[in-house]
Design an enzyme around this catalytic site. Sequence first.
Site, short mmCIF file in Angstrom:
data_model
loop_
_atom_site.label_atom_id
_atom_site.label_comp_id
_atom_site.label_asym_id
_atom_site.label_seq_id
_atom_site.Cartn_x
_atom_site.Cartn_y
_atom_site.Cartn_z
N ASP A 87 0.85 -1.19 0.00
CA ASP A 87 0.00 0.00 0.00
C ASP A 87 0.88 1.24 0.00
OD1 ASP A 87 -2.59 -0.97 -0.10
OD2 ASP A 87 -2.60 -1.44 2.02
N PHE A 105 -17.17 7.23 5.02
CA PHE A 105 -16.45 6.91 3.79
C PHE A 105 -16.55 5.42 3.51
CE2 PHE A 105 -12.66 5.34 1.65
CZ PHE A 105 -12.59 6.17 0.54
N SER A 106 -16.65 5.05 2.24
CA SER A 106 -16.62 3.65 1.84
C SER A 106 -15.80 3.52 0.57
CB SER A 106 -18.04 3.10 1.61
OG SER A 106 -18.58 3.63 0.41
N ARG A 149 -16.55 1.88 -1.92
CA ARG A 149 -17.43 1.87 -3.09
C ARG A 149 -17.76 3.28 -3.56
NH1 ARG A 149 -22.74 2.27 -3.96
NH2 ARG A 149 -23.13 2.44 -1.73
N MET A 158 -16.17 8.55 -1.03
CA MET A 158 -16.40 9.90 -0.50
C MET A 158 -17.11 9.79 0.84
SD MET A 158 -19.43 11.25 -3.01
CE MET A 158 -20.91 10.27 -3.32
N SER A 159 -17.09 10.89 1.58
CA SER A 159 -17.77 10.97 2.87
C SER A 159 -18.34 12.38 3.00
CB SER A 159 -16.80 10.67 4.02
OG SER A 159 -15.76 11.65 4.04
N LYS A 200 -17.11 15.35 0.39
CA LYS A 200 -15.72 15.47 -0.05
C LYS A 200 -15.23 14.07 -0.41
CE LYS A 200 -13.85 15.31 4.70
NZ LYS A 200 -13.30 13.98 4.73
N ASP A 260 -4.19 -4.44 7.12
CA ASP A 260 -4.67 -4.32 8.50
C ASP A 260 -6.19 -4.31 8.61
OD1 ASP A 260 -5.20 -1.89 7.37
OD2 ASP A 260 -4.05 -0.69 8.81
N ASP A 265 -8.81 -6.39 3.77
CA ASP A 265 -7.50 -6.92 3.35
C ASP A 265 -7.40 -8.42 3.58
OD1 ASP A 265 -6.43 -4.47 2.54
OD2 ASP A 265 -5.79 -3.98 4.57
#
Length: 702
Positions: A330, A398-399, A401, A404-405, A417, A540, A544
């Site tokens: 990552d 946030f997700s 998919r 954004m959140s 955003k 983490d 994942d």
Amino acid sequence: MNPAATTPKPPKPSRSRSNDRRHARKQSRINTRGIYLRAIKDAFVKLNPKQAVKNPVMFLVWVGTLITLAVTIEPNLFGPVTEDNPHLFNGMITVILFFTVWFANFAEAVAEGRGKAQADALRSTKSETIAKKLFPDGAITEIPATSLQKGDTVYVVAGDTIPADGEVVMGSASVDESAITGESAPVLKEPGSDVASSVTGGTRIISDELIIRITADPGKGFIDRMIALVEGAERSKTPNEIALTVLLAVLSLVFLFVVVTLPFIAQYVQIQVSVAVLVALLVALIPTTIGGLLSAIGIAGMDRVAQFNVIATSGRAVEACGDVNTLVLDKTGTITLGNRLAEGFIPVNGHSMEEIAYVALVASIFDETPEGKSIFRLAEKLAARIDFDPQKAEAVEFSARTRMSGTNLPNGKQARKGAVNAIKGFVRTRNGQETPDLDAAYEMVSQQGGTPLAVCLDGEIYGVIYLKDIVKPGIRDRFDQLRRMGVRTVMLTGDNHITASVIAKEAGVDDFIAEATPEDKISVIQREQEKGKLVAMTGDGTNDAPALAQANVGVAMNTGTQAAKEAANMVDLDSDPTKLIDIVSIGKQLLITRGALTTFSIANDIAKYFAIIPVLFAAANLQGLNIMKLTNTNSAVLSALIYNALIIPILIPLALKGVNFRPLTANQLLQRNILIYGLGGVIAPFIAIKLIDLMITAIGLA
């Protein structure tokens, strides 16, 4: 009882740093002495035939010891002998062979003892802790920590030991995690952060107070799993270790066949060779050095990983690290410093700096990540203020998919955003218009290696937030080292393609995937594995877990979710994603050490061959073969056997520490091994055996 009103206990007084260092050195000496004392005892236990048979090479030496013991008691057991004092000579061979087997057992016992010592240290942290269980009505009851169940809530204050693994739900405090990580500096724990909210049972809170929700049932905590992993003496052999064991067994059988046929050749030239000498010759020729150290090398490899604060579930995982061809990493927190912070706002569509600051503030009021908090702080610096009741607003998490959140305001408006493309799509669903200068702001931030986040209110875009992230110093050199070892690096990031390419170029990775989703991680790993590559990755989060399970080497962060830890075959106690690079180096060091000592062991046989065989045939007027000019058959046999026995304990430190690792190609490593351990393995025994022969002759043993 109100936890907030409880007076915190003062932290326990600490010794001075000099006293700490003296105590640590003393404790280290005690632990080391204890390991060796226990290893001496265990080495005798391993003489049990049921355990000895697990190592074919050393079992052959074990059987040889019994045979020479028998001919020591009765020299004529297998026929008449010609030695002047067969009892003494055969007895000396028996003693040397016994110590050869015992030294091999001792090497393995020392390696195992280091793991057991680590388990004992971990077990010492599991004292009978009293937990303050917090009930929904605010009442607190003290109960044994072993009675806590998953989902319970506990209250801890300064000086308390955290009773079990959990997540911080309220409060902020410094926690001493040295019992787990070995790091003396306290760690700040608070809710709202993946890294900072996870706590481990057995650690100690040294300031303030916390409310913790328990996440593990009794006996299933992280320390319990660590103890089970590092204490297991019944480890399974790795595929490479099994293959090498088979190879050594085949070589031993070949030499056994040679030794069995030797009396017939000796009889042809009218030379009598005793059974004790034949056994000694067999032991001298078979690869006893690597046979005696093979298990210790594998166990020590796991121990070296543990010294890096990484717990491996098996030796197979450590060994796989040495064969890794591809690293999937990552970007955030691994290649870059992580915790991207808001550097500035770029207004678009004719809006002012004050307007974008307001919308960014509104969209971030429920965002507890370091990134969200930095946006909130930057907006406040620009005098942005909330003009509504936050309790009447709704948080939009946030997700991966939606990417954004934001916040749904009490008046029905929606502030968002997120990724520029995601915000564009959100605006289009509300019949909003895209603005031409948005793409210019997007490219400007991306070309600087930053992450652009678009900000909108309903159907109108107000501008771009510039999130700044910094590539870790020295990371490019480390990737260069991996490249020289033949390891390919792939960076995964949710950033756009321009930002990803800038970071990838600066960091020096071989490839990158931008705007990556959790599904992309599995796809990358599977594509590499289809090419015959071994893949390692870190993670983490729960998302994942599938990729960690798919990877040949999966390293989960200690601060990660339970799903990630269970899917991985290694857990990093320090939660440092760059540790994966160190783990790969340790895995390669394990393979290099095994290869180097195997080369050295086989090369030793050349010198031992020239030490014994020529002297045996000296009676047949073939003295010219005795190039080492050894005194006689007895001194040659004893000298070779003494060297053969002593070289095992001499090499134990190297087997445990490992050969110094250098980032070289496979051909360079092969050349280095042949030059140092191949040539050295030929020269060293010639010198040592000659010196031992001179000493034996001087004291009259031959």
